[in-house]
Design a protein around this motif. Structure first.
Motif, PDB file in Angstrom:
ATOM      1  N   GLU A   1       0.802  -1.336   0.045  1.00 14.15           N
ATOM      2  CA  GLU A   1      -0.135   0.192   0.028  1.00 14.15           C
ATOM      3  C   GLU A   1       0.845   1.255   0.023  1.00 14.15           C
ATOM      4  OE1 GLU A   1      -3.792   2.032   2.647  1.00 14.15           O
ATOM      5  OE2 GLU A   1      -3.255  -0.216   2.626  1.00 14.15           O
TER       6      GLU A   1
ATOM      7  N   ARG B   1      -8.931   1.779  -0.300  1.00 15.62           N
ATOM      8  CA  ARG B   1      -8.502   2.681   0.414  1.00 15.62           C
ATOM      9  C   ARG B   1      -7.690   3.960  -0.256  1.00 15.62           C
ATOM     10  NH1 ARG B   1      -7.428  -1.916   3.734  1.00 15.62           N
ATOM     11  NH2 ARG B   1      -5.193  -1.895   3.111  1.00 15.62           N
ATOM     12  N   LEU B   2      -6.968   3.593  -1.452  1.00 17.02           N
ATOM     13  CA  LEU B   2      -6.291   4.405  -2.191  1.00 17.02           C
ATOM     14  C   LEU B   2      -7.211   5.410  -3.213  1.00 17.02           C
ATOM     15  CD1 LEU B   2      -3.344   2.502  -2.605  1.00 17.02           C
ATOM     16  CD2 LEU B   2      -3.376   4.489  -1.172  1.00 17.02           C
TER      17      LEU B   2
ATOM     18  N   ALA C   1      -9.125  -4.480  -0.927  1.00 17.07           N
ATOM     19  CA  ALA C   1      -9.348  -3.401   0.092  1.00 17.07           C
ATOM     20  C   ALA C   1      -8.288  -2.335   0.019  1.00 17.07           C
ATOM     21  CB  ALA C   1      -9.371  -4.292   1.201  1.00 17.07           C
ATOM     22  N   CYS C   2      -6.957  -2.706  -0.117  1.00 12.81           N
ATOM     23  CA  CYS C   2      -5.918  -1.746  -0.189  1.00 12.81           C
ATOM     24  C   CYS C   2      -6.054  -0.563  -1.111  1.00 12.81           C
ATOM     25  CB  CYS C   2      -4.480  -2.446  -0.354  1.00 12.81           C
ATOM     26  SG  CYS C   2      -3.402  -1.393  -1.199  1.00 12.81           S
ATOM     27  N   THR C   3      -6.741  -1.098  -2.574  1.00 15.07           N
ATOM     28  CA  THR C   3      -6.736  -0.152  -3.553  1.00 15.07           C
ATOM     29  C   THR C   3      -7.960   0.799  -3.296  1.00 15.07           C
ATOM     30  OG1 THR C   3      -8.051  -1.985  -4.799  1.00 15.07           O
ATOM     31  CG2 THR C   3      -5.439  -1.716  -5.253  1.00 15.07           C
TER      32      THR C   3
ATOM     33  N   GLU D   1      -9.401   7.724  -3.053  1.00 15.42           N
ATOM     34  CA  GLU D   1      -9.161   9.239  -2.819  1.00 15.42           C
ATOM     35  C   GLU D   1      -8.079   9.854  -3.336  1.00 15.42           C
ATOM     36  OE1 GLU D   1     -10.254  12.546   0.699  1.00 15.42           O
ATOM     37  OE2 GLU D   1     -10.279  10.479   1.320  1.00 15.42           O
TER      38      GLU D   1
ATOM     39  N   ARG E   1       0.844   3.907  -3.090  1.00 14.08           N
ATOM     40  CA  ARG E   1       0.630   5.556  -2.792  1.00 14.08           C
ATOM     41  C   ARG E   1       1.637   6.154  -3.343  1.00 14.08           C
ATOM     42  NH1 ARG E   1      -2.550   8.329   1.180  1.00 14.08           N
ATOM     43  NH2 ARG E   1      -3.102   6.005   2.040  1.00 14.08           N
TER      44      ARG E   1
END
Length: 210
Positions: free
Chosen positions: A41, A169-170, A165-167, A172, A45
């Motif tokens: 993650e 969260r990214l 789920a990681c993607t 935004e 980012r």
């Protein structure tokens, strides 16, 4: 542009080499930099905020008519210090160009040459398809993230749900980066990704092209 068309342009099945280009992930895994979802993650980012915003800003400028294809190629080269990374971008651009010629045969694709940068092709695709600069910037940022995420999932045998789920969260970060990309050409470089790209081409029997 319709939502369906945007989703298709961001689909992993698009022939831009996403299934064989890891975005530096293969070398990062080999070097021990990526080990789990948390480290992936952080890498994603960082990739969004460097490579992603640069490519998206170039594509958005071409889509908006602020850059012609020839100038966009020069700007992309100047913003990609690693020769290996430039070669990967051009390989992916060639894949997208092959698709674009079939879907939009009315486009003036000859002006792009045989091996244009992926960001340049995305920009012209945005113009021909009727996408806005922000929409095409969003597609570029998204594909920058998901190609690397998919490679990490495969190489580290990660839980697909955890990576998804990681993607999410990214998401935004992706949206804000796409908005930023429409405000002007980004001129960022990530030495880590440059080093990973150059190391990758020296690997014996790599799984990914980049």
């Amino acid at each position: 542009m319709s939502l369906a068309m945007l989703l298709i342009l961001a689909d992993s099945r698009l022939p831009i080499g996403g299934h064989v280009h890891s975005g530096g992930v293969e070398e990062a895994v080999s070097s021990g930099l990526l080990r789990d979802v948390a480290s992936v993650e952080l890498y994603l980012r960082r990739r969004i905020r460097t490579s992603g915003v640069v490519a998206a800003s170039l594509a958005a400028a071409v889509c908006a008519g602020a850059l012609d294809a020839g100038r966009a190629e020069v700007e992309a080269d100047a913003r990609t210090p690693s020769p290996a990374a430039r070669a990967a971008s051009r390989a992916q651009g060639r894949g997208l160009l092959r698709l674009a010629k079939q879907v939009w045969p009315q486009g003036d694709w000859q002006r792009l040459g045989a091996r244009p940068h992926l960001s340049t092709v995305f920009g012209v695709v945005g113009t021909v398809s009727g996408a806005s600069p922000e929409e095409i910037a969003g597609v570029v940022v998204y594909t920058t993230m998901t190609g690397a995420a998919t490679a990490a999932q495969r190489l580290l045998a990660l839980d697909p749900a955890a990576v998804a789920a990681c993607t999410i969260r990214l998401a935004e970060v992706c949206d804000l980066t796409a908005q930023e990309a429409t405000k002007g050409l980004a001129a960022l470089s990530d030495p880590l990704q440059d080093v990973l790209a150059e190391r990758h081409i020296a690997r014996d029997m790599p799984l990914f092209a980049s």
